[in-house]
Design a protein around this motif. Structure first.
Motif, PDB file in Angstrom:
ATOM      1  N   GLY A  38       0.793  -1.222   0.000  1.00 11.07           N
ATOM      2  CA  GLY A  38       0.000   0.000   0.000  1.00 11.07           C
ATOM      3  C   GLY A  38       0.824   1.270   0.000  1.00 11.07           C
ATOM      4  N   GLY A  39       2.151   1.153  -0.064  1.00  9.95           N
ATOM      5  CA  GLY A  39       2.988   2.340  -0.154  1.00  9.95           C
ATOM      6  C   GLY A  39       3.167   3.085   1.152  1.00  9.95           C
ATOM      7  N   ARG A  40       2.890   2.418   2.265  1.00 12.56           N
ATOM      8  CA  ARG A  40       3.076   3.091   3.550  1.00 12.56           C
ATOM      9  C   ARG A  40       3.740   2.136   4.525  1.00 12.56           C
ATOM     10  N   GLY A  41       4.409   2.733   5.483  1.00  9.35           N
ATOM     11  CA  GLY A  41       5.053   1.940   6.511  1.00  9.35           C
ATOM     12  C   GLY A  41       5.755   2.832   7.503  1.00  9.35           C
ATOM     13  N   PHE A  42       6.268   2.232   8.549  1.00  9.06           N
ATOM     14  CA  PHE A  42       7.069   2.986   9.503  1.00  9.06           C
ATOM     15  C   PHE A  42       8.117   2.060  10.078  1.00  9.06           C
ATOM     16  N   ARG A  43       9.120   2.687  10.646  1.00  5.95           N
ATOM     17  CA  ARG A  43      10.260   1.933  11.140  1.00  5.95           C
ATOM     18  C   ARG A  43      10.955   2.780  12.203  1.00  5.95           C
ATOM     19  N   ILE A  44      11.524   2.141  13.202  1.00  8.07           N
ATOM     20  CA  ILE A  44      12.399   2.850  14.136  1.00  8.07           C
ATOM     21  C   ILE A  44      13.761   2.172  14.106  1.00  8.07           C
ATOM     22  N   PHE A  45      14.778   2.973  14.301  1.00  9.87           N
ATOM     23  CA  PHE A  45      16.144   2.457  14.269  1.00  9.87           C
ATOM     24  C   PHE A  45      17.027   3.392  15.078  1.00  9.87           C
ATOM     25  N   SER A  46      18.198   2.894  15.420  1.00 12.11           N
ATOM     26  CA  SER A  46      19.078   3.636  16.320  1.00 12.11           C
ATOM     27  C   SER A  46      20.533   3.489  15.911  1.00 12.11           C
ATOM     28  N   GLU A  47      21.301   4.462  16.315  1.00 14.73           N
ATOM     29  CA  GLU A  47      22.752   4.397  16.140  1.00 14.73           C
ATOM     30  C   GLU A  47      23.357   3.405  17.142  1.00 14.73           C
ATOM     31  N   PHE A  48      22.607   3.132  18.226  1.00 10.32           N
ATOM     32  CA  PHE A  48      23.056   2.221  19.273  1.00 10.32           C
ATOM     33  C   PHE A  48      22.041   1.093  19.427  1.00 10.32           C
ATOM     34  N   PRO A  49      21.995   0.172  18.457  1.00  5.55           N
ATOM     35  CA  PRO A  49      21.001  -0.903  18.539  1.00  5.55           C
ATOM     36  C   PRO A  49      21.371  -1.930  19.612  1.00  5.55           C
TER      37      PRO A  49
END
Length: 195
Positions: A103-114
């Motif tokens: 559907g052309g949508r999404g979200f994500r979280i990410f970090s420099e310190f995973p």
């Protein structure tokens, strides 16, 4: 040259109209692009704010009640009977499901310190730039527009700011790669993608 142009006024008018038409076409294209971008930015802002509110509610209302009730809150909740996901884990898994749904949508979280169990996540150029930009200016979104198959797609990234429950969890978790957070620190990035 001027004599030639004076003898051929229609040529002069045609050249003038051609130049004016080209200038108008450039302006229309520029404004059309601005309108497309503005049209997708507002929903991206709203979507991002809703995700943040959901995560804050889960962190501040659901997680403390679960812990009081003897439920473990952990990243590996799938492997445990009486466990629920950490707020970041829940957000990551929901984002993955929504992205896979299409559907052309999404979200994500990410970090420099995973955390160690997330070290294999690969960040693309936009995500790497978003980490740098939001760390430097945590109150400002980092935005890019991409053309994907003739559709304008917005990538809207904001800093994930730590609240009291985030600080308590991250600073006390033995696996945490960063244990010196304070309320208001940027702990990573939340990215929304909308077409």
């Amino acid at each position: 040259m001027i004599g030639l142009l004076l003898r051929r006024p229609l040529l002069v008018i045609a050249i003038y109209l051609l130049l004016v038409g080209a200038a108008i076409a450039v302006q229309v294209a520029h404004h059309t692009q601005q309108i497309k971008e503005a049209t997708v930015q507002q929903p991206a802002e709203s979507y991002s704010a809703a995700i943040t509110q959901f995560r804050d509610y889960y962190s501040n209302e659901v997680v403390p009640r679960a812990r009081k009730g003897g439920i473990e809150v952990t990243h590996d909740f799938h492997d445990k009977e009486a466990a629920i996901p950490l707020p970041a884990t829940l957000t990551i898994e929901l984002g993955d499901r929504l992205s896979k749904a299409g559907g052309g949508r999404g979200f994500r979280i990410f970090s420099e310190f995973p955390f160690p169990w997330r070290k294999d996540r690969v960040l693309d150029g936009f995500e790497q730039a978003a980490l740098v930009a939001t760390a430097a200016h945590p109150k400002e979104p980092f935005i890019a527009y991409e053309d994907r198959g003739g559709k304008t797609v917005i990538r809207y990234a904001t800093a994930v700011l730590m609240g009291p429950s985030c600080v308590a969890c991250h600073n006390s978790d033995p696996d945490s790669p960063k244990k010196d957070g304070v309320v208001g620190d940027s702990r990573g990035v939340q990215e929304v993608t909308l077409a």
